[in-house]
Design an enzyme around this catalytic site. Structure first.
Site, PDB file in Angstrom:
ATOM      1  N   SER A  16     -94.195  21.334  -7.915  1.00  0.00           N
ATOM      2  CA  SER A  16     -92.988  21.293  -7.098  1.00  0.00           C
ATOM      3  C   SER A  16     -91.861  22.104  -7.726  1.00  0.00           C
ATOM      4  O   SER A  16     -91.754  22.193  -8.964  1.00  0.00           O
ATOM      5  CB  SER A  16     -92.528  19.836  -6.938  1.00  0.00           C
TER       6      SER A  16
ATOM      7  N   TYR B   8     -89.732  11.919 -10.179  1.00  0.00           N
ATOM      8  CA  TYR B   8     -90.677  12.733  -9.415  1.00  0.00           C
ATOM      9  C   TYR B   8     -90.892  14.075 -10.097  1.00  0.00           C
ATOM     10  O   TYR B   8     -92.031  14.509 -10.320  1.00  0.00           O
ATOM     11  CB  TYR B   8     -90.167  12.944  -7.989  1.00  0.00           C
TER      12      TYR B   8
END
Length: 342
Positions: free
Chosen positions: A149, A174
């Site tokens: 990501s 995350y």
């Protein structure tokens, strides 16, 4: 080729499966239909991705997923209702198939929810990934693609973001789990010679996008004449990447892995076009023909101020060439949204 895809009933996964089946390959889809958002959306994604037009009658989750599995099973496609945290369950799947490559898209997503549930994010995104690498080692599977990501860059001051930039300072659990996945993936490459590409996705949007993500959420609220949560002064910016360009990047990565050995690469997959929050809302307003009602709110913890992908490496290594400008991408998304709402 036989591809095992985790998270294949999600937004990106369902589009990838659609493309791979269209190209004549076989697919094993592992998805746990997590309650992060409505499981019925994932069932619809699945049916669309394998080309089944069905008036699916929903009842309860367990019954519906069993029905979906029976409805979707074919020579080229197999669906497993499986959590990647369950290594034994995964092992049974690996025993049942000859797998050429694993494409690992499954994860607990979202920056803000990860701040509330950090331990669960670690279990899924780190331990779940390690379960897959352990099984690749045990079953001698040497090709692996993993979804990372753009969140790993945090508030990187250097623009655009390059794969060589230091990413040791994530600002959400995350992002930290995605960075951990890149590091652990390198360990399995070095120790067990698993060829691997880690793909850093930059804010993917398009048809089937998760309803909690900004473009989908704002489109729905604006179309209903309701307030949208507008965080900050509108100058936060994202490198929005249209789903077709992401799928092109993944399929090019697949081809690269199949034709090369001793590979460990990290690649940015973005559009290399930065759009502010104000510009994003304006594009949705224009496509809908409806003005937004903004509820101005402070910036949220864990949010980065700007993302911008340097895609030079992806262009050179795999021939990645995104070609969907943001205005056209939003137009396509809104057309899909309005069609599905009917």
């Amino acid at each position: 080729m036989i591809y095992l895809i985790t998270g294949g009933s999600g937004f990106i996964g369902s589009h990838l499966i659609e493309q791979l089946l269209r190209n004549g390959h076989s697919v094993i889809n592992i998805d746990n239909f997590d309650d992060f958002y409505d499981y019925q959306i994932k069932i619809k994604n699945t049916l669309e991705s394998i080309g089944i037009i069905s008036d699916f009658e929903f009842s309860d989750k367990e019954t519906d997923i069993r029905h979906l599995i029976s409805l979707s099973s074919s020579e080229k496609y197999t669906l497993y209702y499986q959590d990647i945290r369950d290594k034994k369950g995964l092992e049974n799947i690996f025993k049942s198939h000859r797998i050429d490559m694993v494409i690992h898209l499954a994860a607990l997503a979202g920056v803000r929810p990860s701040i509330e549930r950090p331990l669960e994010y670690e279990e899924v995104n780190v331990r779940g990934s390690m379960n897959l690498w352990e099984l690749c080692r045990d079953f001698n599977i040497k090709k692996f693609i993993c979804a990372s990501s753009s969140s790993v860059y945090g508030n990187n001051e250097k623009i655009p973001f390059s794969e060589t930039d230091n990413v040791d300072h994530p600002i959400s659990p995350y992002a930290a789990t995605k960075k951990s996945g890149e590091i652990l993936g390198h360990v399995y490459h070095k120790l067990y010679h698993i060829d691997m590409i880690q793909l850093r996705f930059f804010t993917v949007y398009g048809p089937r996008q998760r309803p909690d993500l900004a473009i989908h959420k704002f489109t729905k609220l604006i179309s209903e004449g309701r307030e949208i949560p507008f965080y900050g002064d509108g100058n936060t910016a994202r490198d929005y990447t249209y789903i077709d360009d992401i799928i092109d990047g993944i399929t090019r990565s697949i081809l690269y892995l199949e034709s090369h050995s001793d590979v460990y690469e990290i690649l940015n997959l973005g559009e290399n076009q930065v759009i502010t929050l104000t510009e994003m809302v304006a594009a949705i307003e224009e496509s809908l023909g409806i003005p937004a009602i903004k509820k101005i709110l402070p910036m949220q913890p864990g949010d980065v101020t700007k993302t911008n992908a340097d895609i030079t490496k992806a262009k050179a290594l795999i021939g990645y060439q995104p070609d969907t400008d943001f205005q056209n991408g939003i137009k396509k998304f809104v057309e899909w949204f309005l069609r599905k709402r009917q």
